[in-house]
Scaffold this motif. Structure first.
Motif, PDB file in Angstrom:
ATOM      1  N   GLY A 104       0.786  -1.225   0.000  1.00  9.31           N
ATOM      2  CA  GLY A 104       0.000   0.000   0.000  1.00  9.31           C
ATOM      3  C   GLY A 104       0.813   1.267   0.000  1.00  9.31           C
ATOM      4  O   GLY A 104       0.353   2.295   0.504  1.00  9.31           O
ATOM      5  N   SER A 105       2.018   1.236  -0.556  1.00  9.94           N
ATOM      6  CA  SER A 105       2.877   2.421  -0.543  1.00  9.94           C
ATOM      7  C   SER A 105       3.134   2.996  -1.936  1.00  9.94           C
ATOM      8  O   SER A 105       3.153   4.220  -2.111  1.00  9.94           O
ATOM      9  CB  SER A 105       4.212   2.101   0.142  1.00  9.94           C
ATOM     10  OG  SER A 105       4.828   0.981  -0.466  1.00  9.94           O
ATOM     11  N   LEU A 106       3.295   2.151  -2.925  1.00 10.38           N
ATOM     12  CA  LEU A 106       3.602   2.635  -4.276  1.00 10.38           C
ATOM     13  C   LEU A 106       2.414   3.341  -4.921  1.00 10.38           C
ATOM     14  O   LEU A 106       2.580   4.042  -5.919  1.00 10.38           O
ATOM     15  CB  LEU A 106       4.054   1.468  -5.157  1.00 10.38           C
ATOM     16  CG  LEU A 106       5.370   0.801  -4.741  1.00 10.38           C
ATOM     17  CD1 LEU A 106       5.634  -0.431  -5.604  1.00 10.38           C
ATOM     18  CD2 LEU A 106       6.537   1.765  -4.840  1.00 10.38           C
ATOM     19  N   LEU A 107       1.235   3.196  -4.358  1.00 12.00           N
ATOM     20  CA  LEU A 107       0.048   3.849  -4.914  1.00 12.00           C
ATOM     21  C   LEU A 107       0.086   5.370  -4.769  1.00 12.00           C
ATOM     22  O   LEU A 107      -0.731   6.084  -5.348  1.00 12.00           O
ATOM     23  CB  LEU A 107      -1.226   3.288  -4.281  1.00 12.00           C
ATOM     24  CG  LEU A 107      -1.688   3.771  -2.908  1.00 12.00           C
ATOM     25  CD1 LEU A 107      -3.009   3.095  -2.540  1.00 12.00           C
ATOM     26  CD2 LEU A 107      -0.671   3.619  -1.836  1.00 12.00           C
ATOM     27  N   HIS A 108       1.058   5.874  -4.012  1.00 14.04           N
ATOM     28  CA  HIS A 108       1.206   7.324  -3.885  1.00 14.04           C
ATOM     29  C   HIS A 108       2.145   7.911  -4.942  1.00 14.04           C
ATOM     30  O   HIS A 108       2.374   9.121  -4.952  1.00 14.04           O
ATOM     31  CB  HIS A 108       1.726   7.685  -2.495  1.00 14.04           C
ATOM     32  CG  HIS A 108       0.729   7.462  -1.400  1.00 14.04           C
ATOM     33  ND1 HIS A 108      -0.586   7.870  -1.491  1.00 14.04           N
ATOM     34  CD2 HIS A 108       0.856   6.878  -0.178  1.00 14.04           C
ATOM     35  CE1 HIS A 108      -1.224   7.550  -0.373  1.00 14.04           C
ATOM     36  NE2 HIS A 108      -0.378   6.935   0.429  1.00 14.04           N
ATOM     37  N   LEU A 109       2.688   7.065  -5.803  1.00 11.62           N
ATOM     38  CA  LEU A 109       3.570   7.540  -6.870  1.00 11.62           C
ATOM     39  C   LEU A 109       2.768   7.857  -8.126  1.00 11.62           C
ATOM     40  O   LEU A 109       1.774   7.198  -8.420  1.00 11.62           O
ATOM     41  CB  LEU A 109       4.610   6.471  -7.225  1.00 11.62           C
ATOM     42  CG  LEU A 109       5.633   6.084  -6.155  1.00 11.62           C
ATOM     43  CD1 LEU A 109       6.571   5.010  -6.724  1.00 11.62           C
ATOM     44  CD2 LEU A 109       6.428   7.286  -5.676  1.00 11.62           C
ATOM     45  N   ALA A 110       3.212   8.881  -8.867  1.00 13.29           N
ATOM     46  CA  ALA A 110       2.649   9.113 -10.194  1.00 13.29           C
ATOM     47  C   ALA A 110       2.974   7.899 -11.059  1.00 13.29           C
ATOM     48  O   ALA A 110       3.975   7.203 -10.843  1.00 13.29           O
ATOM     49  CB  ALA A 110       3.241  10.371 -10.803  1.00 13.29           C
ATOM     50  N   LYS A 111       2.142   7.640 -12.034  1.00 18.80           N
ATOM     51  CA  LYS A 111       2.299   6.435 -12.857  1.00 18.80           C
ATOM     52  C   LYS A 111       3.689   6.329 -13.472  1.00 18.80           C
ATOM     53  O   LYS A 111       4.315   5.262 -13.447  1.00 18.80           O
ATOM     54  CB  LYS A 111       1.235   6.422 -13.952  1.00 18.80           C
ATOM     55  CG  LYS A 111       1.274   5.187 -14.834  1.00 18.80           C
ATOM     56  CD  LYS A 111       0.158   5.247 -15.864  1.00 18.80           C
ATOM     57  CE  LYS A 111       0.213   4.096 -16.826  1.00 18.80           C
ATOM     58  NZ  LYS A 111      -0.879   4.159 -17.828  1.00 18.80           N
ATOM     59  N   LYS A 112       4.217   7.418 -14.019  1.00 15.02           N
ATOM     60  CA  LYS A 112       5.535   7.360 -14.665  1.00 15.02           C
ATOM     61  C   LYS A 112       6.627   7.015 -13.654  1.00 15.02           C
ATOM     62  O   LYS A 112       7.582   6.298 -13.972  1.00 15.02           O
ATOM     63  CB  LYS A 112       5.853   8.679 -15.369  1.00 15.02           C
ATOM     64  CG  LYS A 112       6.014   9.868 -14.455  1.00 15.02           C
ATOM     65  CD  LYS A 112       6.394  11.124 -15.242  1.00 15.02           C
ATOM     66  CE  LYS A 112       6.608  12.310 -14.312  1.00 15.02           C
ATOM     67  NZ  LYS A 112       7.011  13.533 -15.059  1.00 15.02           N
ATOM     68  N   ASN A 113       6.471   7.498 -12.418  1.00 11.88           N
ATOM     69  CA  ASN A 113       7.452   7.193 -11.378  1.00 11.88           C
ATOM     70  C   ASN A 113       7.338   5.754 -10.902  1.00 11.88           C
ATOM     71  O   ASN A 113       8.342   5.107 -10.592  1.00 11.88           O
ATOM     72  CB  ASN A 113       7.289   8.155 -10.207  1.00 11.88           C
ATOM     73  CG  ASN A 113       7.602   9.593 -10.577  1.00 11.88           C
ATOM     74  OD1 ASN A 113       8.347   9.842 -11.526  1.00 11.88           O
ATOM     75  ND2 ASN A 113       7.039  10.537  -9.856  1.00 11.88           N
ATOM     76  N   LEU A 114       6.113   5.242 -10.850  1.00 12.60           N
ATOM     77  CA  LEU A 114       5.906   3.840 -10.498  1.00 12.60           C
ATOM     78  C   LEU A 114       6.570   2.929 -11.528  1.00 12.60           C
ATOM     79  O   LEU A 114       7.294   1.988 -11.183  1.00 12.60           O
ATOM     80  CB  LEU A 114       4.415   3.538 -10.414  1.00 12.60           C
ATOM     81  CG  LEU A 114       4.068   2.071 -10.147  1.00 12.60           C
ATOM     82  CD1 LEU A 114       3.940   1.820  -8.654  1.00 12.60           C
ATOM     83  CD2 LEU A 114       2.793   1.659 -10.849  1.00 12.60           C
ATOM     84  N   LEU A 115       6.331   3.209 -12.807  1.00 14.37           N
ATOM     85  CA  LEU A 115       6.924   2.392 -13.861  1.00 14.37           C
ATOM     86  C   LEU A 115       8.449   2.503 -13.853  1.00 14.37           C
ATOM     87  O   LEU A 115       9.150   1.507 -14.080  1.00 14.37           O
ATOM     88  CB  LEU A 115       6.362   2.809 -15.223  1.00 14.37           C
ATOM     89  CG  LEU A 115       4.857   2.558 -15.425  1.00 14.37           C
ATOM     90  CD1 LEU A 115       4.391   3.118 -16.762  1.00 14.37           C
ATOM     91  CD2 LEU A 115       4.528   1.074 -15.313  1.00 14.37           C
ATOM     92  N   SER A 116       8.971   3.682 -13.549  1.00 13.24           N
ATOM     93  CA  SER A 116      10.430   3.859 -13.471  1.00 13.24           C
ATOM     94  C   SER A 116      11.018   3.048 -12.323  1.00 13.24           C
ATOM     95  O   SER A 116      12.118   2.497 -12.435  1.00 13.24           O
ATOM     96  CB  SER A 116      10.776   5.334 -13.296  1.00 13.24           C
ATOM     97  OG  SER A 116      10.441   6.075 -14.448  1.00 13.24           O
ATOM     98  N   PHE A 117      10.282   2.983 -11.211  1.00 17.77           N
ATOM     99  CA  PHE A 117      10.757   2.188 -10.077  1.00 17.77           C
ATOM    100  C   PHE A 117      10.926   0.735 -10.475  1.00 17.77           C
ATOM    101  O   PHE A 117      11.971   0.117 -10.230  1.00 17.77           O
ATOM    102  CB  PHE A 117       9.782   2.294  -8.906  1.00 17.77           C
ATOM    103  CG  PHE A 117       9.991   1.233  -7.863  1.00 17.77           C
ATOM    104  CD1 PHE A 117      11.073   1.299  -6.998  1.00 17.77           C
ATOM    105  CD2 PHE A 117       9.121   0.148  -7.762  1.00 17.77           C
ATOM    106  CE1 PHE A 117      11.287   0.298  -6.046  1.00 17.77           C
ATOM    107  CE2 PHE A 117       9.321  -0.840  -6.819  1.00 17.77           C
ATOM    108  CZ  PHE A 117      10.413  -0.770  -5.952  1.00 17.77           C
TER     109      PHE A 117
END
Length: 201
Positions: A104-117
């Motif tokens: 329940g933590s990565l849901l606070h990232l913008a989509k582009k930042n999530l994909l970059s992670f």
């Protein structure tokens, strides 16, 4: 995001009270079989420290990563392992981990930042390591009523993650209800394994 960090700085004690006692037994039962004895685990977005405390009690070497300083203070009261008070994009571990727990933590990232992670998972995870992640399904992407930004997790996003990070292999995928009893959404969960990158011939 600044709006997310501001929320947790202001509501740290309230958030701790709401989440620390949540029963995560079912999710732990899916995650733990993937971990060899003595694994190094990164609790990404540790929040209340609930999961870091539990995983350390199971004998794992756990690092709690949390960007909110107020939450880091709450974690320190419960957890006697390593605590790093930084956002994931500013964290560069010296030693890579065997597993990442991102509940329940990565849901606070913008989509582009999530994909970059996920595309850069090799910065954090050793080959053969695993990552567990979960996010809310059935919500609208954007700023919620409490001022926090949320990214909806759906199956299209899951496919985008796998396309962006071809060295991650899907091992498990499931939906679950909220452990704290909240209604209006469900959790999308998945476990991925980091395969060793293919060598060009």
């Amino acid at each position: 995001m600044k709006c997310v960090l501001n929320y947790y700085e202001t509501h740290a004690k309230e958030y701790f009270t709401q989440t620390f006692q949540a029963d995560m037994t079912d999710t732990y039962s899916r995650f733990l079989p993937w971990l060899p004895t003595g694994s190094r685990v990164l609790d990404l977005g540790s929040g209340s420290g609930r999961d870091a405390v539990y995983l350390k009690k199971q004998g794992f070497e756990v690092t709690a990563l949390e960007p909110s300083r107020r939450l880091c203070e709450e974690i320190q009261r419960q957890f006697d392992g390593e605590i790093v008070c930084l956002p994931i994009e500013k964290y560069y571990p010296v030693r890579k981990f065997d597993a990442i727990w991102a509940c329940g933590s990565l849901l606070h990232l913008a989509k582009k930042n999530l994909l970059s992670f996920f595309a850069g998972i090799d910065q954090y995870l050793r080959p053969g390591g695993i990552v567990y992640a979960s996010g809310k399904n059935g919500i609208q992407t954007g700023i919620g009523e409490d001022g926090r930004y949320f990214l909806e997790f759906d199956e299209m996003l899951f496919q985008e993650i796998l396309q962006k990070a071809p060295d991650l292999k899907a091992e498990e995928f499931w939906y679950s209800m909220d452990a704290a009893g909240r209604a209006g959404f469900r959790w999308m969960n998945f476990i991925l394994r980091y395969r060793e990158p293919r060598k060009e011939v």
